[in-house]
Design a protein around this motif. Structure first.
Motif, short mmCIF file in Angstrom:
data_model
loop_
_atom_site.label_atom_id
_atom_site.label_comp_id
_atom_site.label_asym_id
_atom_site.label_seq_id
_atom_site.Cartn_x
_atom_site.Cartn_y
_atom_site.Cartn_z
N TYR A 177 0.83 -1.21 0.00
CA TYR A 177 0.00 0.00 0.00
C TYR A 177 0.86 1.26 0.00
CZ TYR A 177 -3.32 3.60 1.36
OH TYR A 177 -4.07 4.74 1.40
N ALA A 178 2.00 1.20 0.71
CA ALA A 178 2.91 2.35 0.69
C ALA A 178 3.39 2.62 -0.73
CB ALA A 178 4.11 2.09 1.61
N HIS A 179 3.72 1.56 -1.46
CA HIS A 179 4.16 1.73 -2.85
C HIS A 179 3.03 2.28 -3.71
CE1 HIS A 179 5.23 0.59 -7.00
NE2 HIS A 179 6.47 0.76 -6.59
N ALA A 180 1.83 1.72 -3.55
CA ALA A 180 0.69 2.19 -4.34
C ALA A 180 0.36 3.65 -4.02
CB ALA A 180 -0.52 1.30 -4.08
N ARG A 181 0.45 4.01 -2.74
CA ARG A 181 0.19 5.41 -2.35
C ARG A 181 1.20 6.34 -3.00
NH1 ARG A 181 -0.41 7.10 3.91
NH2 ARG A 181 -2.65 7.10 3.43
N LEU A 182 2.45 5.92 -3.06
CA LEU A 182 3.49 6.74 -3.69
C LEU A 182 3.25 6.89 -5.19
CD1 LEU A 182 6.39 5.27 -1.61
CD2 LEU A 182 6.01 7.73 -1.90
N ARG A 183 2.78 5.85 -5.82
CA ARG A 183 2.42 5.95 -7.24
C ARG A 183 1.27 6.93 -7.42
NH1 ARG A 183 6.24 5.18 -10.82
NH2 ARG A 183 6.74 3.01 -11.29
#
Length: 550
Positions: free
Chosen positions: A431-437
């Motif tokens: 989710y951290a990666h998706a939020r950054l995207r």
């Protein structure tokens, strides 16, 4: 300035300080590390170098630390350097030096965290290696995840890694497998010590489909048909399952090839010549007790047939002949005896036992509502890779298996790993990666880029903590490679994700309303890009996807 850069700076500073005072610089250790103190109030990084070298240098450690602190404070990139306790050195970087970490990440991209420390090293990594008598069970599944991740990690440090699967395609287990298939084809009960489960009936039916007259053949021919075809079908299923799990191998070696090629016979003759084989009680024994094993091993039985260890000897020699500098064997919890045995084999053949490493993985349990799940829909007796993936998916399965040290048994709680919230460790990181995207997409919509960011503006505690956490990544990967512990990367990713989520809550990244974009927005956006890159790099090493959105 990464921790590695700071360690190099500290070593150079110490060498200069010692030389200026006429002290022999050979007292400096070959390798020097700096660590992040548990209490952030003590600084960004800390070192005990003064206490390590004070005695051999003939200087009080606290006085030596004071010299180093004074020299460091006058160095670009160092905000403060203080002495604590008996001689600890606490160091704070200025914002521009911390920003250099982000510059390194953005410049290296997918290569950030890679190194050349293992360049020139050829490693044969053997893992899973389950017999083709049934689907991959949970123990083998753990090695499929951990072994694949370890191969990726070692390769990231420059090693040439060959991933190898060695399977037993002859012997008693295979004979019982064939007889179990024949019994299923005839609708007869499973033979004593045979294999059960719906997969046996499925394979038996597939054998009949390929060889319609198999049951009418003479017993010996019938056995060979079911043995050879059954093994091929079972192994095809194993390879397909592993591929779908994200684990592929460079080399598949049949145990029978060691015998059919004459490799076993050649190995036996070589050991006889070396004098490490001796004859007793009509059998030939390997003097493994001379090399640390708990007992000598029978290589050729009194009836002239080869014992299992004969194949092990030939296989080790084969790996070395193919160019492996280091042979790593990843074995199950019931294989502790193989540690001494395989190292003794290396020694008995005249090799260095250090060229053999044996990793032992502990048990894995699948838990539902606090109760261990023991029965498989397909295998009938044990939980399989297919069962685990069906229950929680590939990403969660791989992450759950890699997340803990292989030296410990683990319980995979179905309730936890199927949750669609941040209690699920893999979703927390993803989710951290998706939020950054998502942040990057929103920035693009606003026309905000990350060109020429002024990282000196990132001077808040949340920003600094995130930058320092990012800077730890190369050292974490190096440690995971050196210690053969991929779980270190998983735990690091969770720390990084948590640090980012706290930063996100405290620091506004993009302008709101009619606010004009400014340099701080650009710098924070570049910090986000660096964070996302490190998350992606770490997930890739674990063989887990880095989603664009969730």
């Amino acid at each position: 300035m990464t921790p590695a850069d700071l360690a190099e700076l500290l070593r150079g500073t110490a060498a200069k300080v010692l030389a200026e005072r006429g002290i022999d610089t050979s007292v400096l250790p070959a390798e020097l590390t700096v660590e992040r103190p548990r209490n952030p109030e003590h600084g960004d990084y800390a070192s005990n170098i003064a206490m390590r070298i004070g005695k051999p240098a003939g200087v009080n450690p606290r006085e030596l630390a004071g010299w180093l602190a004074e020299a460091l404070t006058a160095t670009d990139g160092i905000a403060t350097a203080d002495v604590a306790g008996p001689g600890f050195l606490n160091i704070r970087l200025d914002a521009s030096a911390q920003g250099a970490i982000l510059t390194s990440v953005l410049a290296a991209g997918a290569e950030f965290g890679s190194a050349t420390t293992l360049t020139g090293k050829t490693i044969n990594l053997e893992f899973v290696s389950a017999n083709p008598t049934g689907p991959i069970h949970l123990g083998g599944t753990r090695w499929a995840a951990v072994g694949d991740a370890l191969g990726r990690i070692l390769a990231s440090q420059g090693a040439a890694v060959t991933r190898e699967y060695y399977f037993n395609d002859h012997g008693g287990q295979i004979d019982r497998f064939a007889e179990s298939l024949i019994a299923a084809a005839k609708n007869e009960p499973t033979p004593d010590k045979g294999y059960a489960g719906s997969y046996i009936s499925d394979i038996a039916a597939a054998v009949i489909a390929q060889h319609p007259g198999a049951l009418d053949a003479p017993p010996a021919e019938q056995h060979e048909i079911f043995r050879a075809t059954g093994v091929d079908l079972m192994f095809a299923h194993i390879k397909k399952t592993l591929h779908e799990f994200g684990t592929d191998f460079d080399v598949y070696t049949n145990e029978s090839s060691m015998f059919e090629s004459g490799a076993v016979e050649r190995a036996v003759e070589e050991l006889k010549t070396k004098g490490t084989l001796y004859e007793a009680e009509g059998a030939w024994w390997l003097r493994t007790t001379d090399f640390g094993d708990d007992k000598d091993r029978v290589v050729i039985k009194s009836d002239g047939t080869s014992a299992y260890v004969a194949g092990d000897i030939a296989y080790f020699l084969d790996k070395r002949a193919r160019g492996a500098d280091l042979c790593i064997y990843m074995l199950g919890a019931d294989h502790h005896g193989y540690i001494g045995r395989l190292k003794a084999i290396a020694s008995a053949t005249g090799d260095d036992p250090a060229n053999v490493e044996v990793l032992i993985g502990q048990m894995v349990n699948l838990v539902r509502d606090g109760v261990t799940v023991k029965m498989s829909k397909r295998a009938g007796t044990v939980i399989t890779l297919d069962d685990l993936v069906e229950a929680i998916g590939v990403d969660a399965a791989r992450y759950a298996l890699v997340r803990s040290s292989v030296n410990t048994s683990i319980d995979i709680d179905l309730a936890l790993w199927t949750k669609q919230n941040d209690e699920n460790p893999v979703l927390y990181v993803q989710y951290a990666h998706a939020r950054l995207r998502s942040v990057a997409r929103n920035a693009a919509d606003l026309g905000i880029g990350t060109d020429d960011p002024n990282f000196a503006l990132l001077d808040s505690d949340h920003e600094g903590e995130l930058i320092k956490t990012i800077g730890e990544y190369p050292r974490v990967v190096a440690s995971a490679a050196n210690l053969r512990e991929p779980h270190r990367i998983a735990r690091y990713l969770e720390e990084l994700a948590g640090t980012y989520h706290r930063f996100y809550a405290a620091c506004r990244i993009l302008p709101v309303g009619d606010e004009e974009p400014n340099e701080l927005h650009t710098a924070r956006l570049a910090l986000c890009d660096a964070t996302r890159q490190v998350l992606a790099n770490g997930l890739t090493l674990l063989g887990v996807s880095a989603p664009e959105q969730m």
